[in-house]
Each structure stands twice: as structure tokens, then as C-alpha cells.
Scaffold this active site. Sequence first.
Site, PDB file in Angstrom:
ATOM      1  CD  GLN A  79      -2.677  -1.180   2.554  1.00  9.05           C
ATOM      2  OE1 GLN A  79      -3.405  -0.271   2.913  1.00  9.05           O
ATOM      3  NE2 GLN A  79      -2.460  -2.250   3.290  1.00  9.05           N
TER       4      GLN A  79
HETATM    5  N1  GTP Z   1      -6.025 -14.913 -10.641  1.00 11.38           N
HETATM    6  C1  GTP Z   1      -4.960 -14.694  -9.863  1.00 11.38           C
HETATM    7  N2  GTP Z   1      -5.168 -14.057  -8.704  1.00 11.38           N
HETATM    8  C2  GTP Z   1      -4.097 -13.825  -7.933  1.00 11.38           C
HETATM    9  C3  GTP Z   1      -2.789 -14.227  -8.311  1.00 11.38           C
HETATM   10  N3  GTP Z   1      -1.917 -13.819  -7.336  1.00 11.38           N
HETATM   11  C4  GTP Z   1      -2.674 -13.207  -6.419  1.00 11.38           C
HETATM   12  N4  GTP Z   1      -3.977 -13.212  -6.751  1.00 11.38           N
HETATM   13  C5  GTP Z   1      -5.090 -12.617  -5.989  1.00 11.38           C
HETATM   14  O1  GTP Z   1      -4.831 -11.214  -5.847  1.00 11.38           O
HETATM   15  C6  GTP Z   1      -5.253 -10.747  -4.564  1.00 11.38           C
HETATM   16  C7  GTP Z   1      -4.106 -10.049  -3.850  1.00 11.38           C
HETATM   17  O2  GTP Z   1      -3.080 -10.989  -3.568  1.00 11.38           O
HETATM   18  P1  GTP Z   1      -1.991 -10.762  -2.405  1.00 11.38           P
HETATM   19  O3  GTP Z   1      -1.032 -11.899  -2.523  1.00 11.38           O
HETATM   20  O4  GTP Z   1      -2.640 -10.530  -1.096  1.00 11.38           O
HETATM   21  O5  GTP Z   1      -1.330  -9.393  -2.893  1.00 11.38           O
HETATM   22  P2  GTP Z   1      -0.153  -8.576  -2.193  1.00 11.38           P
HETATM   23  O6  GTP Z   1       0.726  -8.082  -3.274  1.00 11.38           O
HETATM   24  O7  GTP Z   1       0.487  -9.383  -1.129  1.00 11.38           O
HETATM   25  O8  GTP Z   1      -0.921  -7.337  -1.567  1.00 11.38           O
HETATM   26  P3  GTP Z   1      -0.498  -6.413  -0.299  1.00 11.38           P
HETATM   27  O9  GTP Z   1      -0.206  -7.330   0.843  1.00 11.38           O
HETATM   28  O10 GTP Z   1      -1.677  -5.550  -0.024  1.00 11.38           O
HETATM   29  O11 GTP Z   1       0.693  -5.592  -0.699  1.00 11.38           O
HETATM   30  C8  GTP Z   1      -5.781 -11.970  -3.820  1.00 11.38           C
HETATM   31  O12 GTP Z   1      -7.186 -11.988  -3.943  1.00 11.38           O
HETATM   32  C9  GTP Z   1      -5.153 -13.138  -4.561  1.00 11.38           C
HETATM   33  O13 GTP Z   1      -5.942 -14.309  -4.479  1.00 11.38           O
HETATM   34  C10 GTP Z   1      -2.615 -14.912  -9.556  1.00 11.38           C
HETATM   35  O14 GTP Z   1      -1.519 -15.294  -9.956  1.00 11.38           O
HETATM   36  N5  GTP Z   1      -3.745 -15.096 -10.291  1.00 11.38           N
END
Ligand code: GTP
Length: 121
Positions: free
Chosen positions: A79
Site C-alpha cells: 500500500q
Molecule cells: N487470478 C490470480 N489471482 C491472484 C494471483 N496472485 C494473487 N492473486 C489474488 O490477488 C489478490 C491479492 O493478492 P496478495 O497476494 O494478497 O497481494 P499482495 O501483493 O500481497 O498485496 P499487499 O499485501 O496488499 O501488498 C488476492 O485476492 C489473490 O488471491 C494470480 O496469480 N492469479
Amino acid sequence: MYTLLSGLYKYMFQKDEYCILILGLDNAGKTTFLEQSKTRFNKNYKGMSLSKITTTVGLNIGTVDVGKARLMFWDLGGQEELQSLWDKYYAECHGVIYVIDSTDEERLSESKEAFDLPLHS
Ligand SMILES: Nc1nc2c(ncn2[C@@H]2O[C@H](COP(=O)(O)OP(=O)(O)OP(=O)(O)O)[C@@H](O)[C@H]2O)c(=O)[nH]1
Ligand SMILES: [Mg+2]
């Protein structure tokens, strides 16, 4: 003698440790990537349900052994208000994985700007 033996022990059994930062915008998929990596490379790790992953506010640490190397992943929150923390970890790491949600075209330029931030600080 002790030094010799401990050196030999370290050479044979101790893994080289590397710290890898996982950066990218919020919702890019960083924590999901970390969980998938742990599930794939750690035999006894039962991965958490991907649907249970919520936005990262602090830091997730995950360790993965690959051959003679131990990779310690630091998954930081993406974020905007948390991005200023990235450069605090930047100097300490050996490598960076930068995650981009390639389906989110609207945020590609924002992602590029965030990528440039720690490089220029
Ligand atoms: N379809 C799909 N969805 C994904 C993939 N990777 C992550 N997501 C989805 O994207 C959303 C965010 O994923 P996170 O892994 O929490 O993202 P993050 O980068 O860690 O986010 P922050 O912790 O807020 O910085 C979730 O709903 C996941 O299920 C992917 O490779 N394909
Ligand atoms: Mg996360």
C-alpha cells in the site's frame, strides 16, 4: 581443532543464506507468490488457503531451501503509505523480486513509479 571442525561442519551442513525482498503494489500478488513458493519447495509445508490471504500491513517472512542455498523472503506491504518502508530493507537484501499484476493495466505506470522509488533513494 574446534575451529577446524566447526569450519568443516559449516562447510558440509550450513546453507548460504540470502535475503530476498518481494516488492510490488498492493494487490499485486506478493503474499500469494510467497505462499506458493513455500508450498512448492518446502516438502512438509501445508500451504495456507489462498483465499485466507489478506493485505499485508507489516512484513511476512518465509524461508525456502533451494539446493545449498536458504532463501529468506521478506514480503512487504504494497500500500502507498507502506512503500516508504521499502528502502529500509533494500540495503539489507541480496535480491529483489518485483511483482506486477499484468492484468491490471491501469496501474502499470503506478507500478513503474513505485519500482523506481527505492532505486533513487
Ligand atoms: N487470478 C490470480 N489471482 C491472484 C494471483 N496472485 C494473487 N492473486 C489474488 O490477488 C489478490 C491479492 O493478492 P496478495 O497476494 O494478497 O497481494 P499482495 O501483493 O500481497 O498485496 P499487499 O499485501 O496488499 O501488498 C488476492 O485476492 C489473490 O488471491 C494470480 O496469480 N492469479
Ligand atoms: Mg501481501
